[in-house]
Scaffold this active site. Structure first.
Site, mmCIF file in Angstrom:
data_model
loop_
_atom_site.group_PDB
_atom_site.id
_atom_site.type_symbol
_atom_site.label_atom_id
_atom_site.label_comp_id
_atom_site.label_asym_id
_atom_site.label_seq_id
_atom_site.Cartn_x
_atom_site.Cartn_y
_atom_site.Cartn_z
ATOM 1 N N SER A 78 -14.871 2.158 -0.896
ATOM 2 C CA SER A 78 -15.374 2.941 0.230
ATOM 3 C C SER A 78 -16.802 3.442 -0.022
ATOM 4 O O SER A 78 -17.664 2.639 -0.348
ATOM 5 C CB SER A 78 -14.391 4.076 0.491
ATOM 6 N N HIS A 80 -7.015 1.495 4.682
ATOM 7 C CA HIS A 80 -8.192 1.746 3.852
ATOM 8 C C HIS A 80 -7.767 2.346 2.510
ATOM 9 O O HIS A 80 -7.345 3.497 2.449
ATOM 10 C CB HIS A 80 -9.077 2.725 4.644
#
Ligand code: GCU
Length: 385
Positions: free
Chosen positions: A226, A367
């Site tokens: 990320s 995610h």
């Protein structure tokens, strides 16, 4: 719409970060049919229109030019290696039934403005020979969220830096952390940003790893998830000592093309995380087409070293398709080095990794840096000599 109306008509309600998050996520485009046409800067055409047709011109002309454009317009400038920097071993113990060695290393940097320390943990298998090491910024202050034993069993060492020790992750935090050691770089529009500070911290850890006899200094790979994958990519782009980079769910400001209006936008990221990028990057809010770069060029800066880009199928905010395309559009530079691109032109289905000189997979799910991603990364690294 309702949320926007609320924000506009109640000026006394402070626009706190959380409400901003919801606004941007609510109004984002998640429909492929609404992606507007765009055209990308050509990796193999220099600023003054020269065709880049060989490795020499890439290294001598285009690569430095692109690096500079990213500094000026996206991530900001970074200080060079500090003249006054020391490393010390804070703890040192044998772990996993004495099969591995775990150390905590302190990096201390001094400038005329003061000093700043950060730490990282380094765990190496305990053989007679140096091991390749996977280095990354970590959201945690230990390595508990990474599959340590598995990494060690495969013959790799691992090092993790608690990223906020280098630079806090808050708006208005650039007067703290390592950025505060370089106030002159904060006066500039292309200031030393948080992502640049995190990337710079990775290079400082590398300064140490290069000197450690248990580390194969030619095989130090970067990993990041990320926001920390954005920083890993920027570190790998700048610092060619890194062997390869594993960029998990890097999204906007990482592998995803900024010009594709899908998921997170330049305006959203600059508003919610004003400290991540240089101030200059804000000029491109809603004007991505005017950026002199796009993220495929960031990946191209890693060439000829391998870059492994991953997405998660439910991470639409990160724009999986845009991450895949970012990688595909970097391939001409790999080809210039005589290396092959991916064998596919379209994004593969979930959980089917595709590897060449660059690699890609989209994992089914949300995610996250998941076991599945680690497993592929470790296997991929085994194929790289
Ligand atoms: C936010 C941000 C992303 C970032 C992510 C993360 O969602 O918008 O750009 O990648 O945080 O770091 O987890």
């Amino acid at each position: 719409m309702i949320v926007l109306f609320f924000a506009v008509t109640t000026p006394f309600v402070p626009l706190i970060a959380e409400s901003a998050i919801e606004d941007f996520k609510a109004v984002a485009n998640y429909d492929e049919r609404n992606v507007r046409p765009y055209s990308l800067p050509n990796p193999l055409l220099s600023n003054d229109g020269k065709k880049i047709a060989n490795v020499q011109d890439w290294i001598g002309i285009r690569r430095p030019e692109i690096l500079k454009l990213f500094e000026q317009n996206v991530y900001g400038v970074s200080p060079s290696r500090p003249a006054n920097m020391t490393f010390s071993v804070v703890t040192d113990e044998m772990v996993f039934a004495k099969k591995a060695r775990r150390r905590k290393i302190k990096v201390l940097v001094k400038t005329s403005q003061g000093s700043k320390a950060f730490h990282f943990e380094l765990v190496t298998p305990n053989p007679k020979t140096p091991s390749p090491v996977i280095l990354g910024l970590n959201f945690k202050d230990d390595l508990s969220n990474w599959p340590l034993e598995k990494i060690l069993e495969r013959g790799f060492g691992v090092a993790g830096i608690p990223y906020v020790e280098i630079q806090p992750d808050q708006p208005d935090s650039l007067s703290k952390g390592v950025a505060a050691l370089y106030p002159e770089l904060q006066q500039r529009e292309d200031n030393f940003s948080a992502i640049s500070a995190w990337a710079w911290g990775l290079s400082r850890a590398m300064d140490y790893l290069e000197t450690d006899p248990q580390v194969d200094r030619k095989r130090v790979a970067l990993i990041g998830h990320s926001r920390l994958a954005k920083a890993a990519l920027w570190a790998a782009a700048r610092d060619q000592r890194f062997f390869l980079v594993l960029a998990n769910d890097s999204g906007e400001g990482g592998a995803a093309l900024a010009r594709r209006n899908f998921g997170e936008t330049t305006r959203a990221i600059n508003t919610r995380f004003p400290h991540w990028f240089a101030k200059t990057f804000r000029r491109f809010n809603d004007h991505e087409a005017q950026l002199p770069v796009d993220q495929h060029l960031l990946l191209a800066l890693v060439a000829p070293r391998p870059v492994y880009v991953t997405s998660a199928s439910e991470d639409l905010w990160g724009d999986p398709q845009g991450e895949f395309l970012g990688l595909k559009k970097a391939e001409p530079v790999y080809r210039l080095f005589g290396l092959q691109g991916l064998s596919i032109d379209r994004m593969p289905v979930s959980n089917s990794p595709v590897w060449a000189s660059v690699a890609y997979h989209v994992r089914r799910g949300r995610h996250d840096l998941a076991d599945y991603d680690w497993e592929q990364f470790l296997k991929f690294m085994k194929t790289r000599k």
